[in-house]
Design a protein around this motif. Structure first.
Motif, PDB file in Angstrom:
ATOM      1  N   GLU A 144       0.827  -1.200   0.000  1.00 10.66           N
ATOM      2  CA  GLU A 144       0.000   0.000   0.000  1.00 10.66           C
ATOM      3  C   GLU A 144       0.867   1.259   0.000  1.00 10.66           C
ATOM      4  O   GLU A 144       0.566   2.236  -0.706  1.00 10.66           O
ATOM      5  N   ARG A 145       1.951   1.231   0.749  1.00  7.70           N
ATOM      6  CA  ARG A 145       2.871   2.380   0.777  1.00  7.70           C
ATOM      7  C   ARG A 145       3.525   2.586  -0.595  1.00  7.70           C
ATOM      8  O   ARG A 145       3.638   3.710  -1.075  1.00  7.70           O
ATOM      9  N   LEU A 146       3.899   1.474  -1.224  1.00  9.54           N
ATOM     10  CA  LEU A 146       4.527   1.573  -2.546  1.00  9.54           C
ATOM     11  C   LEU A 146       3.552   2.103  -3.585  1.00  9.54           C
ATOM     12  O   LEU A 146       3.920   2.935  -4.436  1.00  9.54           O
ATOM     13  N   ASP A 147       2.305   1.652  -3.543  1.00 12.34           N
ATOM     14  CA  ASP A 147       1.303   2.149  -4.490  1.00 12.34           C
ATOM     15  C   ASP A 147       1.099   3.650  -4.329  1.00 12.34           C
ATOM     16  O   ASP A 147       0.941   4.368  -5.325  1.00 12.34           O
ATOM     17  N   ARG A 148       1.119   4.141  -3.114  1.00 12.37           N
ATOM     18  CA  ARG A 148       0.952   5.577  -2.894  1.00 12.37           C
ATOM     19  C   ARG A 148       2.142   6.365  -3.468  1.00 12.37           C
ATOM     20  O   ARG A 148       1.966   7.411  -4.091  1.00 12.37           O
TER      21      ARG A 148
ATOM     22  N   GLU B 297       3.633   9.343 -10.560  1.00  9.91           N
ATOM     23  CA  GLU B 297       2.854   9.583 -11.773  1.00  9.91           C
ATOM     24  C   GLU B 297       2.411  11.040 -11.874  1.00  9.91           C
ATOM     25  O   GLU B 297       2.325  11.600 -12.975  1.00  9.91           O
ATOM     26  N   LEU B 298       2.137  11.676 -10.726  1.00  7.83           N
ATOM     27  CA  LEU B 298       1.799  13.109 -10.752  1.00  7.83           C
ATOM     28  C   LEU B 298       2.956  13.924 -11.325  1.00  7.83           C
ATOM     29  O   LEU B 298       2.748  14.884 -12.078  1.00  7.83           O
ATOM     30  N   LEU B 299       4.190  13.541 -10.982  1.00  8.88           N
ATOM     31  CA  LEU B 299       5.357  14.257 -11.520  1.00  8.88           C
ATOM     32  C   LEU B 299       5.493  14.023 -13.015  1.00  8.88           C
ATOM     33  O   LEU B 299       5.794  14.954 -13.794  1.00  8.88           O
TER      34      LEU B 299
ATOM     35  N   GLN C  23       1.664  17.542 -13.094  1.00  6.48           N
ATOM     36  CA  GLN C  23       0.807  18.176 -12.090  1.00  6.48           C
ATOM     37  C   GLN C  23       1.675  18.550 -10.881  1.00  6.48           C
ATOM     38  O   GLN C  23       1.703  17.871  -9.861  1.00  6.48           O
ATOM     39  N   MET C  24       2.385  19.662 -11.023  1.00  8.49           N
ATOM     40  CA  MET C  24       3.410  20.022 -10.043  1.00  8.49           C
ATOM     41  C   MET C  24       2.802  20.456  -8.702  1.00  8.49           C
ATOM     42  O   MET C  24       3.373  20.178  -7.633  1.00  8.49           O
TER      43      MET C  24
ATOM     44  N   PRO D 137      12.344  15.068  -5.570  1.00  5.37           N
ATOM     45  CA  PRO D 137      11.972  13.877  -6.354  1.00  5.37           C
ATOM     46  C   PRO D 137      13.013  12.776  -6.262  1.00  5.37           C
ATOM     47  O   PRO D 137      12.677  11.586  -6.353  1.00  5.37           O
ATOM     48  N   GLU D 138      14.312  13.160  -6.078  1.00  5.86           N
ATOM     49  CA  GLU D 138      15.358  12.134  -5.962  1.00  5.86           C
ATOM     50  C   GLU D 138      15.138  11.267  -4.710  1.00  5.86           C
ATOM     51  O   GLU D 138      15.308  10.041  -4.752  1.00  5.86           O
ATOM     52  N   GLU D 139      14.744  11.907  -3.613  1.00  4.05           N
ATOM     53  CA  GLU D 139      14.475  11.146  -2.393  1.00  4.05           C
ATOM     54  C   GLU D 139      13.288  10.218  -2.590  1.00  4.05           C
ATOM     55  O   GLU D 139      13.283   9.072  -2.116  1.00  4.05           O
ATOM     56  N   LEU D 140      12.271  10.683  -3.330  1.00  2.56           N
ATOM     57  CA  LEU D 140      11.118   9.837  -3.629  1.00  2.56           C
ATOM     58  C   LEU D 140      11.531   8.632  -4.449  1.00  2.56           C
ATOM     59  O   LEU D 140      11.103   7.504  -4.183  1.00  2.56           O
ATOM     60  N   GLN D 141      12.405   8.844  -5.446  1.00  5.27           N
ATOM     61  CA  GLN D 141      12.815   7.748  -6.303  1.00  5.27           C
ATOM     62  C   GLN D 141      13.628   6.701  -5.532  1.00  5.27           C
ATOM     63  O   GLN D 141      13.425   5.486  -5.700  1.00  5.27           O
TER      64      GLN D 141
END
Length: 615
Positions: free
Chosen positions: A330-334, A340-342, A346-347, A362-366
């Motif tokens: 569930e955490r990964l899907d979120r 996908e927003l990036l 949709q900034m 975004p690098e930390e998100l990746q």
């Protein structure tokens, strides 16, 4: 009858009855509902047990009180939502599971909690068939403590008149009602009443049929303290049965197995003799289970139990992995949705989502997505391996874990050994036979027995020797001597001719003989005295209150009406042969204090002087 727990009868072995109180039925409406005049209700409001019934006029006033229950209440077991409300008296059944939550309206023998007292009265009226909604249209005879505080009587009168709307009430002392029941009718007599109940012991001198309240004495010891003392003695003697030695069982020992010794020290010397001890000790049998906790199991049963434990552990671990995998997925899907927003440009929504996730770029998100993806894949692989291992274990019925894979090549040797197991089947029972024959040597029934020897006389002795439990009070004999010394010789001779014993704590075998022995030691040589035990020390207070109500049914000089309650206050009392002495409250005069405060202003002028005179 003495019966052994393990089989046939054995001397001096008594099982605990552990009696449970049966719920009281709701009786039909009282006889007052059918007669021309309302019949009085008689309530013996005791700190141990409450008794209620009707005072029916006629040649046959009826049997014992129709309602008897313990004067305790507890909150409903169902909780706040589905509970049945507070439970009272016999509705509680066994008291021991609820001992920690029991509450009583009494402090010693004086009612102080009006809410709990109302619960007891509601219970009495309901089970006697009296509708307490609106009003109770019956006169009430109520017992109270000796020298009852005015505030306690005020609360009781307020409850009866304001809450229940009774027409009139009469108060009396329980021991004096018992004395009234046992003396000949229409006889004005003098005497000494020794009343010992659940919380207190009182000695009351009676002169010409009236209570001499100035010389009444009270000892703060009774059946409750005796039960607590007996519980401490047996718990120190048998620390292995600490939880089984309950107050209810101690009360059972006191009521059925204890006695009062004529000569306490001499009786203790008798108990030193082994033969006397063996003949008089009472062995109280505690309940027990004959199944031993450490029973021997065969090797196959042990192996099967280990396999079951291993399967449960594997299932528990698999369930935890699945729950963790579900949360990570569930955490990964979120996180993927935020990515996908990036990608969609949709900034604004992307930056809001980053703030909610407590991330900066975004690098930390990746990097977090990559770590979480690898963790999810590893968890899926572990779950698959665990399922395969569990299936192998179930099919092969082997207790090996995946960490013991190096032992698998030796399985053929194990199977070859298993082929020869039938050769040793005849020798196995011979090895287990001594174990089964040695175990019954330990007598489990004897281990769960309480040997009650000198404790049978030590617990009741505290009312004669309060120092046994560390109380700095005089015993019954010393208090009796102190009261007699306050009178002249002629009055002493008159009082000791009628020494009356009442109260539940006076029912021990040997109590009357002990009082006679104490009087013989303190009275002059060749003087006469007489000791009488109540016909029923427990219920005579209620019987006497019933007899008194029937004898004074039309006597307005002994009943407190609602009009008198409103005029003279709740503490008001009308005296009679079985009542306390009424001592009204004497408040200081307000006028004198006001005049003292105005004294400096009286000489200031004519107006000030006139004002002071008016005050």
């Amino acid at each position: 009858m003495a019966v052994a727990a393990a089989g046939g009868p054995v001397a001096n072995v008594y099982p605990f009855r552990d009696a449970r109180a049966a719920p009281d039925p709701v009786l039909e409406a009282g006889p007052g509902a059918h007669g021309p005049l309302p019949v009085p209700l008689v309530l013996d409001n005791g700190s141990f047990q409450a008794r209620a019934g009707w005072a029916c006029p006629g040649p046959d006033p009826g049997p014992e009180p129709r309602l008897q229950f313990r004067a305790v209440c507890a909150r409903g077991r169902g909780g706040a939502r589905g509970g049945a409300g507070p439970q009272v008296g016999n509705a509680l059944g066994s008291l021991e599971p609820l001992r920690w939550m029991l509450r009583s309206p009494f402090d010693r023998n004086v009612p102080v909690n009006l809410e709990l007292q109302e619960l007891l009265l509601d219970y009495s009226f309901q089970h006697l068939g009296v509708s307490s909604q609106g009003c109770v249209d019956h006169p009430i005879v109520l017992t109270e403590a000796v020298c009852n505080p005015l505030y306690s009587r005020q609360m009781m009168s307020e409850l009866l008149f304001e809450c229940y709307g009774i027409p009139k009430v009469a108060y009396g002392i329980d021991s004096l009602f018992s004395f009234y029941h046992n003396k000949p009718k229409n006889l004005i007599s003098s005497g000494l009443i020794i009343s010992s109940g659940y919380q207190c012991t009182h000695i009351l001198p009676i002169l010409e049929g009236r209570l001499d309240a100035k010389n009444c004495k009270r000892i703060n010891l009774g059946g409750s303290q005796a039960a607590g003392y007996l519980q401490r003695l047996l718990q120190l003697k048998y620390p292995g049965h600490l939880a089984a030695i309950t107050l209810s069982r101690m009360e059972e020992i006191l009521h059925e197995h204890s006695y009062v010794a004529d000569d306490y020290v001499g009786e203790l010397q008798k108990w030193r003799c082994p033969d006397y001890y063996e003949n008089n000790v009472h062995k109280m049998q505690l309940p027990f289970s004959s199944k031993l906790l450490g029973s021997t199991l065969g090797s196959e049963e042990k192996q099967e139990r280990r396999q079951q434990q291993l399967r449960r552990l594997q299932e528990l671990n698999a369930r935890r992995r699945e729950e963790k995998l579900q949360l990570d997925q569930e955490r990964l899907d979120r996180l993927l949705y935020v990515q996908e927003l990036l990608e969609d440009g949709q900034m604004d929504q992307f930056h809001k989502a980053l703030v909610e996730l407590n991330m900066d770029s975004p690098e930390e998100l990746q990097s977090y997505i990559q770590k979480l993806s690898s963790a999810v894949e590893q968890a899926k692989q572990k779950i698959l391996q665990a399922e395969v291992t569990l299936e192998v274990d179930v099919v092969d019925s082997k207790p090996e874990t995946p960490d013991l894979e190096q032992l698998e090549p030796s399985l053929e040797d194990v199977e070859s050994i298993n082929d020869f197991e039938p050769l040793f089947s005849e020798e196995t029972p011979e090895v287990e036979k001594p174990v089964t024959t040695v175990q019954p040597v330990f007598n489990l029934a004897a281990y769960h027995q309480l040997f009650v020897g000198t404790e049978r006389i030590r617990a009741p002795e505290i009312i004669f020797q309060p120092s046994l439990i560390g109380e700095e009070q005089a015993g019954v004999a010393e208090t009796l001597q102190y009261i007699l010394d306050r009178y002249s010789k002629d009055v002493q001779d008159l009082l000791v001719q009628n020494v009356f014993l009442t109260g539940g704590n006076m029912m021990y075998p040997g109590m009357k003989g002990r009082i006679e022995k104490e009087l013989l030691e303190m009275r002059p040589f060749q003087s006469a005295f007489k000791v009488q035990l109540a016909s029923n020390p427990v219920l005579d207070a209620w019987y006497g209150a019933r007899d008194w109500a029937l004898d004074h049914l039309d006597d307005d000089e002994v009943w407190i009406t609602r009009k008198e309650y409103e005029e003279k206050g709740g503490e008001y009392l009308k005296e009679h042969c079985a009542s306390n002495i009424y001592v009204p409250i004497r408040l200081p005069k307000q006028a004198s204090r006001f005049s003292d405060a105005q004294a400096p202003t009286r000489g200031s002028g004519a107006s000030g002087g006139s004002a002071g005179e008016q005050a």
